[in-house]
Write a protein that holds these residues in place. Structure first.
Motif, PDB file in Angstrom:
ATOM      1  N   GLY A 189      22.839  29.659  10.950  1.00 21.07           N
ATOM      2  CA  GLY A 189      22.657  29.012  12.244  1.00 21.07           C
ATOM      3  C   GLY A 189      21.278  28.396  12.380  1.00 21.07           C
ATOM      4  O   GLY A 189      21.130  27.298  12.946  1.00 21.07           O
ATOM      5  N   THR A 190      20.247  29.073  11.865  1.00 12.30           N
ATOM      6  CA  THR A 190      18.896  28.531  11.909  1.00 12.30           C
ATOM      7  C   THR A 190      18.801  27.229  11.130  1.00 12.30           C
ATOM      8  O   THR A 190      18.196  26.250  11.597  1.00 12.30           O
ATOM      9  N   LEU A 191      19.400  27.181   9.956  1.00 16.47           N
ATOM     10  CA  LEU A 191      19.380  25.955   9.153  1.00 16.47           C
ATOM     11  C   LEU A 191      20.127  24.822   9.861  1.00 16.47           C
ATOM     12  O   LEU A 191      19.702  23.655   9.812  1.00 16.47           O
ATOM     13  N   CYS A 192      21.216  25.147  10.540  1.00 10.45           N
ATOM     14  CA  CYS A 192      21.964  24.128  11.284  1.00 10.45           C
ATOM     15  C   CYS A 192      21.131  23.582  12.446  1.00 10.45           C
ATOM     16  O   CYS A 192      21.162  22.378  12.735  1.00 10.45           O
ATOM     17  N   VAL A 193      20.381  24.462  13.111  1.00  6.07           N
ATOM     18  CA  VAL A 193      19.521  24.029  14.216  1.00  6.07           C
ATOM     19  C   VAL A 193      18.454  23.066  13.699  1.00  6.07           C
ATOM     20  O   VAL A 193      18.149  22.045  14.344  1.00  6.07           O
ATOM     21  N   VAL A 194      17.881  23.341  12.536  1.00  5.86           N
ATOM     22  CA  VAL A 194      16.854  22.469  11.968  1.00  5.86           C
ATOM     23  C   VAL A 194      17.417  21.062  11.748  1.00  5.86           C
ATOM     24  O   VAL A 194      16.792  20.055  12.136  1.00  5.86           O
ATOM     25  N   VAL A 195      18.601  20.980  11.156  1.00  2.09           N
ATOM     26  CA  VAL A 195      19.215  19.670  10.894  1.00  2.09           C
ATOM     27  C   VAL A 195      19.503  18.939  12.202  1.00  2.09           C
ATOM     28  O   VAL A 195      19.213  17.742  12.347  1.00  2.09           O
ATOM     29  N   LEU A 196      20.045  19.631  13.173  1.00  7.35           N
ATOM     30  CA  LEU A 196      20.387  19.024  14.460  1.00  7.35           C
ATOM     31  C   LEU A 196      19.140  18.563  15.202  1.00  7.35           C
ATOM     32  O   LEU A 196      19.112  17.455  15.760  1.00  7.35           O
ATOM     33  N   TRP A 197      18.090  19.385  15.216  1.00  9.27           N
ATOM     34  CA  TRP A 197      16.863  19.034  15.942  1.00  9.27           C
ATOM     35  C   TRP A 197      16.135  17.860  15.279  1.00  9.27           C
ATOM     36  O   TRP A 197      15.484  17.076  15.979  1.00  9.27           O
ATOM     37  N   MET A 198      16.227  17.727  13.960  1.00  9.52           N
ATOM     38  CA  MET A 198      15.607  16.581  13.288  1.00  9.52           C
ATOM     39  C   MET A 198      16.242  15.267  13.739  1.00  9.52           C
ATOM     40  O   MET A 198      15.571  14.223  13.801  1.00  9.52           O
ATOM     41  N   LYS A 199      17.521  15.312  14.096  1.00  6.03           N
ATOM     42  CA  LYS A 199      18.195  14.119  14.598  1.00  6.03           C
ATOM     43  C   LYS A 199      17.935  13.914  16.088  1.00  6.03           C
ATOM     44  O   LYS A 199      17.818  12.769  16.557  1.00  6.03           O
ATOM     45  N   MET A 200      17.840  15.003  16.847  1.00  9.64           N
ATOM     46  CA  MET A 200      17.661  14.904  18.294  1.00  9.64           C
ATOM     47  C   MET A 200      16.239  14.525  18.692  1.00  9.64           C
ATOM     48  O   MET A 200      16.020  13.908  19.744  1.00  9.64           O
ATOM     49  N   PHE A 201      15.241  14.905  17.870  1.00 10.81           N
ATOM     50  CA  PHE A 201      13.840  14.661  18.207  1.00 10.81           C
ATOM     51  C   PHE A 201      13.156  13.895  17.065  1.00 10.81           C
ATOM     52  O   PHE A 201      12.337  14.454  16.331  1.00 10.81           O
ATOM     53  N   PRO A 202      13.478  12.599  16.917  1.00 13.37           N
ATOM     54  CA  PRO A 202      12.918  11.820  15.797  1.00 13.37           C
ATOM     55  C   PRO A 202      11.403  11.664  15.872  1.00 13.37           C
ATOM     56  O   PRO A 202      10.746  11.612  14.830  1.00 13.37           O
TER      57      PRO A 202
END
Length: 412
Positions: A383-396
């Motif tokens: 879940g932590t790794l998924c959050v990292v990927v998602l946040w990299m897209k949400m906060f460019p």
């Protein structure tokens, strides 16, 4: 005191020495109690859910009382607030010693004493943080803060190991040493010279309390860095499950649990010393995301390990990655926030931190009670790794950020 000599070291200031001794003793007590309570509760219940309840008992007071406690720290005598908090903490420890002697230490009673301890910590916290600048000249404040943090991390390492050794003898031995340390902390705080500054009493309005939250949601980088750390630790935290891993997976005892509890702080201390000698000048956003991803990978390694040495290495790495993200997050929040807003923004930030650390323990305990400790930790790491990927897209803009301080090219 000679002004030339007083400028050399914060230790030359008597008030700071008393403060440092009090904080060190308080930190040592807290670490001993944390280990002893978690091991004792698991020995009584063999329940992952109940271990999670410890996190919930710590989480609720810290969040519900954070903003009012911060307001009180700015309106009333901070030294008196600290003494009230430390007195309640000492009373809770005495309760842990006295209840088994008087009747029986039940699970609700144990959790109730944890709640009392957490309420005291919530009352004391903002006043404690705000007191230090009044004890030192401005030129020595950074040195004093660094010294305080070094001693705190040292107690985080030594406390669980000492608590584990004392618990082998008896729970009362662990709690007795913790009570003695709290008594020293009370004496040092009571004899500390502090003159409160007269202030104009301000009303505790909803607008004043929540101004920091509104500010954070208006700043994309601040929101991104705080929420990234929040969800990463919320999902990936394994601290609450360490008694289960020590007892059921790694087949070790209280001393092994103490080593496991201390390992993240060893990683944090080593990494903190390195960070104090280096400056983040390029790719700061990517380093932040990389450190959180490393936190997730270390969580996975720990979850799948059946060897104590490998588990300790994973936890050391976990603590190191967490220190990197914590330093970057803290610096970005401070540098992106105007001075007039820092108190309220930092109060909200503390709520986010407590949410990730303490409610995360409750969430992990509940999940482990349903699927088991190892699967729950694996889910947290993924879940932590998924959050990292998602946040990299949400906060460019956070991903592209180069320096800790905002520049003209950063989106504010």
């Amino acid at each position: 005191m000679d002004p030339a000599h007083s400028s050399l070291s914060p230790y030359r200031h008597r008030g700071f020495r008393h403060y440092l001794i009090a904080q060190t003793c308080s930190s040592l007590s807290f670490q001993i109690i944390s280990l002893a309570v978690s091991w004792q509760l698991y020995a009584m219940t063999h329940s992952a859910f109940m271990l999670g309840m410890i996190g919930l008992m710590q989480f609720l007071p810290s969040v519900l009382l954070a903003l009012p406690a911060g307001h009180m720290a700015d309106q009333y005598n901070r030294k008196k607030l600290i003494l009230i908090g430390q007195s309640l903490e000492l009373a809770a420890v005495i309760g842990l010693i006295a209840l088994p002697l008087l009747s029986e230490l039940t699970t609700p009673a144990l959790l109730g004493l944890v709640a009392l301890f957490s309420i005291a910590k919530a009352v004391e916290g903002p006043a404690n943080t705000s007191l230090l600048p009044a004890l030192l000249p401005t030129t020595l404040l950074s040195k004093g803060m660094a010294a305080n943090q070094v001693f705190r991390e040292a107690m985080v390492i030594a406390g669980p190991m000492l608590g584990g050794l004392l618990y082998v003898y008896s729970p009362e031995a662990a709690y007795g040493v913790a009570a003695g340390c709290y008594l020293i902390a009370l004496i040092m705080t009571a004899t500390l010279h502090y003159t409160p500054i007269a202030v104009t009493r301000l009303p505790m309005t909803m607008k004043n309390l929540f101004a920091g939250l509104h500010f954070i949601f208006d700043r994309k980088d601040v929101l991104g860095v705080i929420s990234l750390d929040l969800f990463a630790v919320l999902l990936g935290g394994v601290t609450a499950l360490l008694p289960i891993f020590a007892h059921d997976v790694l087949n070790t005892g209280p001393w092994g649990l103490g080593a496991l509890r201390a390992a993240p702080s060893v990683g944090a201390l080593i990494t903190g010393v390195w960070i104090s000698r280096h400056v983040f000048t390029r790719h700061t956003g990517l380093i932040m995301f990389g450190s959180v991803a490393g936190f997730g990978v270390a969580t996975l390694v720990f979850a799948l390990s059946h060897h104590l040495v490998l588990s300790l290495i994973a936890l050391v790495a976990l603590g190191g990655f967490d220190m990197v993200s914590m330093v970057i997050r803290g610096a970005m929040v401070q540098l992106d926030t105007p001075d007039a807003m820092r108190g309220r923004v930092n109060a909200v930030n503390s709520i986010f931190i407590n949410t990730s650390n303490q409610f995360g323990e409750f969430e992990t305990g509940v999940l482990a009670s349903m699927v088991g400790a190892v699967p729950a930790s694996v889910i947290g790491g993924v879940g932590t790794l998924c959050v990292v990927v998602l946040w990299m897209k949400m906060f460019p803009t956070l991903r592209r950020r180069q320096q800790l301080a905002p520049t003209l090219h950063d989106e504010r």
